[in-house]
Design an enzyme around this catalytic site. Structure first.
Site, PDB file in Angstrom:
ATOM      1  N   TRP A   1       0.825  -1.225   0.000  1.00  0.00           N
ATOM      2  CA  TRP A   1       0.000   0.000   0.000  1.00  0.00           C
ATOM      3  C   TRP A   1       0.855   1.269   0.000  1.00  0.00           C
ATOM      4  CZ3 TRP A   1      -4.480  -1.097   4.088  1.00  0.00           C
ATOM      5  CH2 TRP A   1      -5.213  -2.208   3.658  1.00  0.00           C
ATOM      6  N   LYS A   2       2.143   1.114   0.229  1.00  0.00           N
ATOM      7  CA  LYS A   2       3.073   2.253   0.291  1.00  0.00           C
ATOM      8  C   LYS A   2       2.570   3.304   1.283  1.00  0.00           C
ATOM      9  CE  LYS A   2       4.374   1.303  -4.440  1.00  0.00           C
ATOM     10  NZ  LYS A   2       5.182   1.714  -5.555  1.00  0.00           N
TER      11      LYS A   2
ATOM     12  N   HIS B   1      12.914  -2.561  -0.974  1.00  0.00           N
ATOM     13  CA  HIS B   1      12.115  -2.016  -2.080  1.00  0.00           C
ATOM     14  C   HIS B   1      12.918  -0.926  -2.784  1.00  0.00           C
ATOM     15  CE1 HIS B   1       8.934   0.024  -4.266  1.00  0.00           C
ATOM     16  NE2 HIS B   1       8.217  -1.081  -4.117  1.00  0.00           N
TER      17      HIS B   1
ATOM     18  N   GLY C   1       4.850   1.573 -11.009  1.00  0.00           N
ATOM     19  CA  GLY C   1       3.968   2.730 -11.068  1.00  0.00           C
ATOM     20  C   GLY C   1       3.923   3.427 -12.413  1.00  0.00           C
TER      21      GLY C   1
ATOM     22  N   GLY D   1       0.066  -0.029  -6.841  1.00  0.00           N
ATOM     23  CA  GLY D   1      -1.128   0.789  -7.089  1.00  0.00           C
ATOM     24  C   GLY D   1      -2.429   0.005  -7.122  1.00  0.00           C
TER      25      GLY D   1
ATOM     26  N   GLU E   1      11.371  -6.666  -9.220  1.00  0.00           N
ATOM     27  CA  GLU E   1      10.618  -5.464  -9.556  1.00  0.00           C
ATOM     28  C   GLU E   1      11.514  -4.527 -10.368  1.00  0.00           C
ATOM     29  OE1 GLU E   1       7.122  -4.820  -6.681  1.00  0.00           O
ATOM     30  OE2 GLU E   1       8.844  -3.770  -5.861  1.00  0.00           O
TER      31      GLU E   1
ATOM     32  N   GLU F   1      12.165   1.859  -3.846  1.00  0.00           N
ATOM     33  CA  GLU F   1      11.934   3.222  -3.351  1.00  0.00           C
ATOM     34  C   GLU F   1      12.766   3.491  -2.103  1.00  0.00           C
ATOM     35  OE1 GLU F   1       7.660   2.987  -3.316  1.00  0.00           O
ATOM     36  OE2 GLU F   1       7.655   3.012  -5.502  1.00  0.00           O
TER      37      GLU F   1
END
Ligand code: PEP
Length: 248
Positions: free
Chosen positions: A9-10, A96, A172, A232, A166, A98
């Site tokens: 869900w980030k 991750h 995204g 997302g 990923e 990010e």
């Protein structure tokens, strides 16, 4: 091996949103016709406890999005793996892209986090993946191999680790690699897991990056793809469920 579809869900959702999403998933799970695969959701840290309460008894697993390498101490703002375990988590995402990009996390740090997760009884979902520049330079397989070699702890068994491939450029963006490219990377990951993990043939390797209901069947059908890490689309209960229903 039971496949796994995990929702990341980030940094999304206030309490009402997160609980509504969790309730919508619980209702679907209770309505019958559950997906064949295992389901997990990884809410933001603020919602892990409340979402965990909502999911209790549903069969949907809970995960964190990151953990610290230490189990306690002077680390303001961080969360220990044991704290996630205490809230009922089964999984924790580590490495991750990010976090690697925004927090400068190295393979060694990711490895330490994965070890801490195991120490707390959690299953790390260890993320790896190349940037667009690396793919364009023909380096995707080498990058993935280097990241996995550097961030995978030693001495694990198949059920104690999940890898998520990923590609950074697919996260995204609505873009996805070809199924041939996914197959090539997953085959390389499998080879490394067979060398480094006990019964590595049985460890789950997820694909992540713009997985949607429309492409899930194709991506989840690729050899050595044992589920998906979904960003997302996991914020929409119907989409997340539809992706899981596509899990062969
Ligand atoms: C992710 O960030 O783990 C991810 C897969 O995101 P998205 O599905 O939105 O590409």
């Amino acid at each position: 091996m039971r496949k796994l579809v995990a929702g990341n869900w980030k940094m999304n959702g206030l309490k009402a949103d997160g609980l509504a999403l969790a309730r919508a998933l619980v209702l679907r799970a209770a309505a019958g016709d559950p997906p064949e695969c295992e389901l997990a959701v990884c809410p933001p840290a603020t919602l892990v406890g409340a979402v965990g309460e909502t999911l209790r008894g549903s069969g949907i697993a809970l995960g964190g999005q990151d953990c610290h390498a230490e189990s306690s101490g002077a680390h303001t703002g961080d969360i220990a793996a044991v704290m996630l375990r205490d809230l009922g988590c089964t999984y924790v995402i580590v490495g991750h892209s990010e976090r690697r990009a925004n927090h400068g996390e190295s393979d060694a740090q990711v490895r330490a986090k994965a070890k801490a997760a195991r120490g707390a009884g959690l299953i790390p979902i260890l993320c790896i993946g190349e940037t667009l520049a690396e793919r364009d330079a023909g380096e995707a397989l080498d990058v993935v191999e280097r990241q996995l070699a550097g961030s995978l702890p030693d001495g694990l068994k198949d059920e104690q680790i999940v890898i998520a491939y990923e590609p950074v450029w697919a996260i995204g963006t609505g873009r996805t690699p070809t199924t041939d490219d996914v197959a090539a990377v997953h085959a390389r990951i499998r080879k490394i897991l067979k060398d480094r993990v006990k019964n590595g043939a049985g460890a789950r390797v997820l694909y992540g990056g713009s997985v949607k209901p429309a492409n899930a069947l194709e991506l989840l059908g690729v050899a050595n793809v044992d589920g998906a890490l979904v960003g997302g689309a996991s914020l929409n209960a119907a989409d997340f469920w539809a992706i899981a229903q596509h899990c062969p």
